[in-house]
Design an enzyme around this catalytic site. Structure first.
Site, mmCIF file in Angstrom:
data_model
loop_
_atom_site.group_PDB
_atom_site.id
_atom_site.type_symbol
_atom_site.label_atom_id
_atom_site.label_comp_id
_atom_site.label_asym_id
_atom_site.label_seq_id
_atom_site.Cartn_x
_atom_site.Cartn_y
_atom_site.Cartn_z
ATOM 1 N N ASP A 8 0.861 -1.169 0.000
ATOM 2 C CA ASP A 8 0.000 0.000 0.000
ATOM 3 C C ASP A 8 0.909 1.234 0.000
ATOM 4 O O ASP A 8 2.080 1.152 0.379
ATOM 5 C CB ASP A 8 -0.884 -0.037 1.245
ATOM 6 C CG ASP A 8 -1.621 1.263 1.470
ATOM 7 O OD1 ASP A 8 -2.351 1.702 0.563
ATOM 8 O OD2 ASP A 8 -1.450 1.857 2.557
ATOM 9 N N ASP A 10 -0.190 5.174 0.816
ATOM 10 C CA ASP A 10 -0.440 6.143 1.890
ATOM 11 C C ASP A 10 -0.609 5.442 3.236
ATOM 12 O O ASP A 10 -1.397 4.510 3.384
ATOM 13 C CB ASP A 10 -1.690 6.959 1.558
ATOM 14 C CG ASP A 10 -1.502 7.771 0.288
ATOM 15 O OD1 ASP A 10 -0.893 8.849 0.370
ATOM 16 O OD2 ASP A 10 -1.941 7.307 -0.780
ATOM 17 N N ASP A 212 -2.338 -0.611 5.840
ATOM 18 C CA ASP A 212 -2.739 0.093 7.062
ATOM 19 C C ASP A 212 -4.234 0.382 7.172
ATOM 20 O O ASP A 212 -4.685 0.885 8.198
ATOM 21 C CB ASP A 212 -1.995 1.429 7.160
ATOM 22 C CG ASP A 212 -2.563 2.461 6.193
ATOM 23 O OD1 ASP A 212 -2.597 2.197 4.965
ATOM 24 O OD2 ASP A 212 -2.990 3.531 6.656
#
Length: 272
Positions: A8, A10, A212
């Protein structure tokens, strides 16, 4: 030994100021030197990611739009999935009880009808920007995804409205606390990674992945080695309690973990 590593962007690879740290970039290049294939799995647009990867000098496959598109590092389209025109029409023309702004994505770019300059801060590395448009006049047969940006509590209420209206004709997920996405059914980073791994002849057991947010859930749960960021949404940690939690993106925890994995895989890992 993993053969494919998916990241991922960001909140994971990128630091809170949305920059890629020097240590992280160096570690990604070390993975390539070990012949480990890289994949960036993100909600960001393919146009933006292709520019970023070129600027960084990396060879990586791109899973963009939260799984709506997969591209090779040469730019070849491997997979595409759009909202049906009926779903796009329903969302774009629906009356929703929300203060959130609406953002529409297609292969031409990112469109909104409300200028929010603060959103552009996250795209400083690339200069990628939204285009102002009358959203109700956009073609509904080319919409990849629709995103609502606003207060999390308000978005939770909106999610219930959208779920009631769309049922199983769309997949709803939080890509961040302030971002609720409407995606094609069955569309997520995990499904896209499965398509990519099959294309590469790599089993999911030979993949590692880092994330996240809740839009990373499927990807992290199905790979052989899924890792959750210390700054992750609590909902993700609760949903996948068996997966290890590493450090914070601020401290380039992905680089810290991978450096240990590359150099001292026989020793226990500690985020400190």
């Amino acid at each position: 030994m993993a053969r494919l590593a998916a990241f991922d962007m960001d909140g994971t690879l990128l630091m809170p100021d949305h920059r890629l740290g020097d240590a992280t970039l160096a570690t990604l290049k070390r993975l390539r030197e070990r012949d480990i294939t890289l994949a960036f799995a993100t909600g960001r647009h393919a146009l933006e990611m292709r520019q970023l990867v070129a600027n960084l000098g990396l060879e990586a496959f791109l899973i963009t739009g939260n799984g709506t598109r997969i591209h090779t590092f040469e730019g070849e389209l491997l997979h595409a999935q759009d909202l049906t025109p009926q779903v796009a029409e329903r969302v774009l023309h629906g009356e929703w009880n929300t203060t959130a702004s609406m953002h529409v994505f297609n292969d031409r770019g990112w469109f909104t009808d409300k200028a929010l300059p603060w959103l552009l801060v996250a795209h400083g590395m690339s200069g990628f920007e939204y285009q102002m448009a009358d959203l109700k006049r956009l073609p509904t047969d080319e919409v990849t995804k629709i995103c609502f940006v606003g207060d999390h509590a308000d978005l939770e209420q909106l999610r219930l409205q959208l779920s009631d209206a769309l049922g199983d004709s769309a997949h709803l997920c939080f890509s961040a606390f302030e971002c609720l996405e409407v995606l094609p059914p069955g569309c997520n980073k995990g499904a896209a990674l499965a398509v990519l791994s099959e294309h590469l002849g790599v089993s999911l057991a030979e993949c590692m992945a880092f994330g996240d947010a809740m839009n990373d859930r499927e990807m992290l749960s199905q790979v052989g080695h899924g890792l959750i960021m210390g700054n992750a949404m609590p909902q993700l940690i609760s949903a996948l309690p068996h997966l290890p939690v590493i450090g914070h993106c601020q401290s380039q925890a992905v680089s810290h973990y991978l450096s240990h994995w590359l150099d001292h895989s026989d020793l226990p890992y500690s985020p400190e």
